[in-house]
Each structure stands twice: as structure tokens, then as C-alpha cells.
Write a protein that holds these residues in place. Structure first.
Motif, PDB file in Angstrom:
ATOM      1  N   LEU A 261       0.818  -1.207   0.000  1.00 26.50           N
ATOM      2  CA  LEU A 261       0.000   0.000   0.000  1.00 26.50           C
ATOM      3  C   LEU A 261       0.856   1.263   0.000  1.00 26.50           C
ATOM      4  O   LEU A 261       0.645   2.176  -0.800  1.00 26.50           O
ATOM      5  N   ARG A 262       1.829   1.315   0.892  1.00 24.84           N
ATOM      6  CA  ARG A 262       2.563   2.557   1.100  1.00 24.84           C
ATOM      7  C   ARG A 262       3.651   2.784   0.061  1.00 24.84           C
ATOM      8  O   ARG A 262       4.117   3.908  -0.111  1.00 24.84           O
ATOM      9  N   MET A 263       4.061   1.744  -0.653  1.00 24.73           N
ATOM     10  CA  MET A 263       5.060   1.928  -1.705  1.00 24.73           C
ATOM     11  C   MET A 263       4.474   2.581  -2.952  1.00 24.73           C
ATOM     12  O   MET A 263       5.201   3.170  -3.751  1.00 24.73           O
ATOM     13  N   THR A 264       3.172   2.471  -3.135  1.00 24.37           N
ATOM     14  CA  THR A 264       2.505   3.089  -4.289  1.00 24.37           C
ATOM     15  C   THR A 264       1.872   4.392  -3.835  1.00 24.37           C
ATOM     16  O   THR A 264       0.906   4.391  -3.084  1.00 24.37           O
ATOM     17  N   LYS A 265       2.428   5.513  -4.290  1.00 23.04           N
ATOM     18  CA  LYS A 265       1.970   6.818  -3.840  1.00 23.04           C
ATOM     19  C   LYS A 265       0.867   7.365  -4.745  1.00 23.04           C
ATOM     20  O   LYS A 265       0.913   7.208  -5.972  1.00 23.04           O
ATOM     21  N   SER A 266      -0.093   8.008  -4.125  1.00 23.38           N
ATOM     22  CA  SER A 266      -1.163   8.671  -4.874  1.00 23.38           C
ATOM     23  C   SER A 266      -0.652  10.017  -5.391  1.00 23.38           C
ATOM     24  O   SER A 266       0.376  10.524  -4.923  1.00 23.38           O
ATOM     25  N   PRO A 267      -1.339  10.640  -6.354  1.00 22.09           N
ATOM     26  CA  PRO A 267      -0.936  11.978  -6.815  1.00 22.09           C
ATOM     27  C   PRO A 267      -0.831  12.989  -5.679  1.00 22.09           C
ATOM     28  O   PRO A 267       0.077  13.829  -5.680  1.00 22.09           O
ATOM     29  N   MET A 268      -1.734  12.917  -4.697  1.00 17.05           N
ATOM     30  CA  MET A 268      -1.668  13.853  -3.573  1.00 17.05           C
ATOM     31  C   MET A 268      -0.427  13.611  -2.722  1.00 17.05           C
ATOM     32  O   MET A 268       0.211  14.560  -2.255  1.00 17.05           O
ATOM     33  N   GLU A 269      -0.085  12.349  -2.509  1.00 19.92           N
ATOM     34  CA  GLU A 269       1.125  12.042  -1.751  1.00 19.92           C
ATOM     35  C   GLU A 269       2.363  12.545  -2.485  1.00 19.92           C
ATOM     36  O   GLU A 269       3.291  13.098  -1.869  1.00 19.92           O
ATOM     37  N   ILE A 270       2.393  12.369  -3.795  1.00 20.80           N
ATOM     38  CA  ILE A 270       3.543  12.820  -4.587  1.00 20.80           C
ATOM     39  C   ILE A 270       3.696  14.330  -4.498  1.00 20.80           C
ATOM     40  O   ILE A 270       4.810  14.857  -4.378  1.00 20.80           O
ATOM     41  N   ASP A 271       2.588  15.059  -4.529  1.00 22.75           N
ATOM     42  CA  ASP A 271       2.650  16.525  -4.389  1.00 22.75           C
ATOM     43  C   ASP A 271       3.256  16.917  -3.051  1.00 22.75           C
ATOM     44  O   ASP A 271       4.075  17.847  -2.975  1.00 22.75           O
ATOM     45  N   VAL A 272       2.855  16.224  -1.981  1.00 24.58           N
ATOM     46  CA  VAL A 272       3.399  16.527  -0.652  1.00 24.58           C
ATOM     47  C   VAL A 272       4.893  16.207  -0.598  1.00 24.58           C
ATOM     48  O   VAL A 272       5.693  16.985  -0.061  1.00 24.58           O
ATOM     49  N   LEU A 273       5.293  15.086  -1.179  1.00 28.37           N
ATOM     50  CA  LEU A 273       6.702  14.717  -1.183  1.00 28.37           C
ATOM     51  C   LEU A 273       7.536  15.714  -1.984  1.00 28.37           C
ATOM     52  O   LEU A 273       8.657  16.058  -1.590  1.00 28.37           O
ATOM     53  N   ARG A 274       6.997  16.188  -3.102  1.00 28.91           N
ATOM     54  CA  ARG A 274       7.711  17.209  -3.887  1.00 28.91           C
ATOM     55  C   ARG A 274       7.922  18.473  -3.060  1.00 28.91           C
ATOM     56  O   ARG A 274       9.001  19.078  -3.072  1.00 28.91           O
ATOM     57  N   GLU A 275       6.875  18.887  -2.346  1.00 28.37           N
ATOM     58  CA  GLU A 275       6.977  20.089  -1.528  1.00 28.37           C
ATOM     59  C   GLU A 275       7.982  19.884  -0.399  1.00 28.37           C
ATOM     60  O   GLU A 275       8.772  20.782  -0.085  1.00 28.37           O
ATOM     61  N   ALA A 276       7.971  18.699   0.209  1.00 24.40           N
ATOM     62  CA  ALA A 276       8.924  18.401   1.281  1.00 24.40           C
ATOM     63  C   ALA A 276      10.358  18.404   0.762  1.00 24.40           C
ATOM     64  O   ALA A 276      11.278  18.896   1.438  1.00 24.40           O
ATOM     65  N   CYS A 277      10.571  17.850  -0.435  1.00 24.57           N
ATOM     66  CA  CYS A 277      11.910  17.858  -1.031  1.00 24.57           C
ATOM     67  C   CYS A 277      12.358  19.282  -1.356  1.00 24.57           C
ATOM     68  O   CYS A 277      13.536  19.634  -1.172  1.00 24.57           O
TER      69      CYS A 277
END
Length: 285
Positions: free
Chosen positions: A176-192
Motif C-alpha cells: 500500500l505505502r510503496m505506491t503513492k497517490s498523486p496527492m502524496e507525490i505533491d506533498v513529497l515534492r513540496e517536502a523535497c
């Protein structure tokens, strides 16, 4: 490179209003999608429920973030989420966390307890209420998973409800957690982005004569000022030989032509970054 404001070695300003502190990170449909995918995998594994006790998995399904990353509260005041195959998920936690749980999660059913030390009684009662006293319940028992309650508490839980078959759900959680949703990817981009800008501001702030401890403090300040919820970690290493060894920062001072290596990351909306940057001999002047 875009010029950024330097991070001075001064104190942190981390004040937040309650609305921001307890805000929900994702819309309800994001979590409903996670429950749907989890239940599809649970059906394949013949599981009647998931028992979630680890902070990271709890945040993934529940949304509510523990107010401290590393704290004795993680074991003395655990938070628990039960996701049944059918029906609404349930949060279980200390009464002191009720406000944060209700404001930070879309989950409506919240069960609290107040007596210390922690007792598994609320978990037992909820499994009984859900008619799961003879069910197959997945728990964090395998690869790269940790229970958020002690071994003795888990043993007591199994003894108090002996007809429940607890099985390893690490494969489900990992998939479940290895496959990121578009919303999760947006948050990760912002965190990076926050982490990268923190590195840039840090290197603009470093001066010869600073210690690893001082540089670490400035990095923490840069990460907080970037918009992060709080620092994930920071490792600072100064070495004239260019070697890299992880560990606690020391009083070693930065000298001209030293090699500086920093590994760091932020926590933002329950997601973490982790990458490194370095300054070579020509950069440290």
C-alpha cells in the motif's frame, strides 16, 4: 542558483495557531481510497481487520499526527487504529489526545482511555464490539514493521482474546505505502523543495570556525523556516580527509579546505525526506 535568505544561528519561531496545528492533511476521499485498496488486499489474504499500532501506519490510515516524533509517549501512550473489512475504522488513544485526534482525522469513532499504565482492554472491547473475537486480524509483525505497543502488551492482548488469529500484515502495508497517490507525490515534492532550500540557505550561512553542533542547529532552523512541520534529522560531518561517518555532531570546528558533508530531511504532513549535500575543499573558504 536562486538567492535565498540566510539562516542566522538565532532561535526558532515555531508558533502555530490551532487551526493549522490540527488541520487535516488530505481530503476524506484520499483516505477512503486507502481503505478501499487495503480491503482489496485484506480480502485476498482472508483478513477480517487490520490492527494498526505503529505511528507511521497509524498516520497513513488515520491522518492524525502524533505531536512529537520521538517521545516516551510512543510506548506509554500508544495510539491504535482498527480497520475492519466492513464498516468504519476506529481510533483508540489517550483522552489527552482526543482533540488532536478528532480535528486531525476524518474518522468519526474515537475511543479514549485515561488510566496509566496503558492497558489493552480498549482494544479487546472494540474487537468484541466489532464481532471479531474469532476473526483473522492482520498486525505489524513482519518485514520493516514495528508494533507500537510493547511485546508484553501484545502478548496480553492475545491472551485476553485467545480466539483471534493474529497474522502478519506487513506485505499488505508495504504494498500500500510503496505506491503513492498523486496527492502524496505533491506533498513529497513540496517536502523535497523545503529540504533543498534549507541546504542552500545553510551553506550560505556557514562560516569557518563553526562547529558541527552549531551547523546542525542552523540546519534545524532553516528546515523549520522552510515551512516543514519539524526536522526529520540532520547529520553534520567535518573531515579534512573527506571521509563520511554518520553519528552525533561534535565540537569539531570547520577549517579552510575541510570537507563538509550533511545528511538531513524534514517532516511535512506526515511525510519525510532524506538526502545529503556536501561542500568540497574549494567551497569551504
Amino acid at each position: 542558483m536562486k538567492l535565498l535568505k540566510k539562516c542566522a544561528p538565532g532561535g526558532l519561531n515555531t508558533s502555530e495557531n490551532d487551526e493549522k496545528r490540527f488541520s487535516k492533511y488530505f481530503p476524506e476521499e484520499e483516505y477512503n481510497g486507502r481503505y478501499k485498496r487495503a480491503r482489496e488486499l485484506m480480502t485476498k489474504e482472508r483478513l477480517d481487520a487490520l490492527l494498526i499500532t505503529d505511528d507511521a501506519n497509524y498516520a497513513y490510515f488515520g491522518g492524525h499526527r502524533r505531536f512529537q516524533l520521538y517521545s516516551a509517549h510512543r510506548k506509554t501512550r500508544p495510539v491504535v487504529l482498527i480497520l475492519p473489512l466492513d464498516g468504519e475504522p476506529i481510533l483508540i488513544g489517550p483522552s489527552a489526545f482526543h482533540q488532536a485526534m478528532s480535528k486531525g482525522s476524518w474518522i468519526k469513532k474515537i475511543v479514549t482511555w485515561s488510566d496509566l499504565p496503558f492497558s489493552v482492554k480498549p482494544i479487546v472491547e472494540m474487537l468484541d464490539e466489532l464481532d471479531l473475537s474469532h476473526g483473522r486480524v492482520g498486525a505489524e509483525l513482519g518485514l520493516e514493521q514495528l508494533l507500537g505497543i510493547s511485546y508484553n502488551d501484545f502478548a496480553e492482548l492475545k491472551a485476553d482474546i485467545p480466539n483471534v488469529q493474529f497474522v502478519d500484515a506487513s506485505g499488505i502495508l508495504r504494498k500500500l505505502r510503496m505506491t503513492k497517490s498523486p496527492m502524496e507525490i505533491d506533498v513529497l515534492r513540496e517536502a523535497c523543495k523545503m529540504t533543498s532550500e534549507s541546504f542552500e540557505r545553510l551553506f550560505d550561512s556557514i562560516e569557518v570556525g563553526m562547529t558541527e553542533i552549531q551547523i546542525t542547529r542552523i540546519m534545524f532552523k532553516c528546515m523549520m523556516e522552510s515551512g516543514a512541520d519539524f526536522p526529520n534529522f540532520a547529520i553534520v560531518r567535518i573531515s579534512p580527509a573527506g571521509s563520511v561517518l554518520a553519528g552525533w555532531p561534535t565540537d569539531r570546528k570547520l577549517r579552510k579546505n575541510d570537507y563538509l558533508w550533511i545528511d538531513a530531511g524534514v517532516v511535512y504532513k506526515n511525510y519525510r525526506t532524506d538526502f545529503s549535500r556536501n561542500a568540497d575543499r574549494k567551497s569551504v573558504v
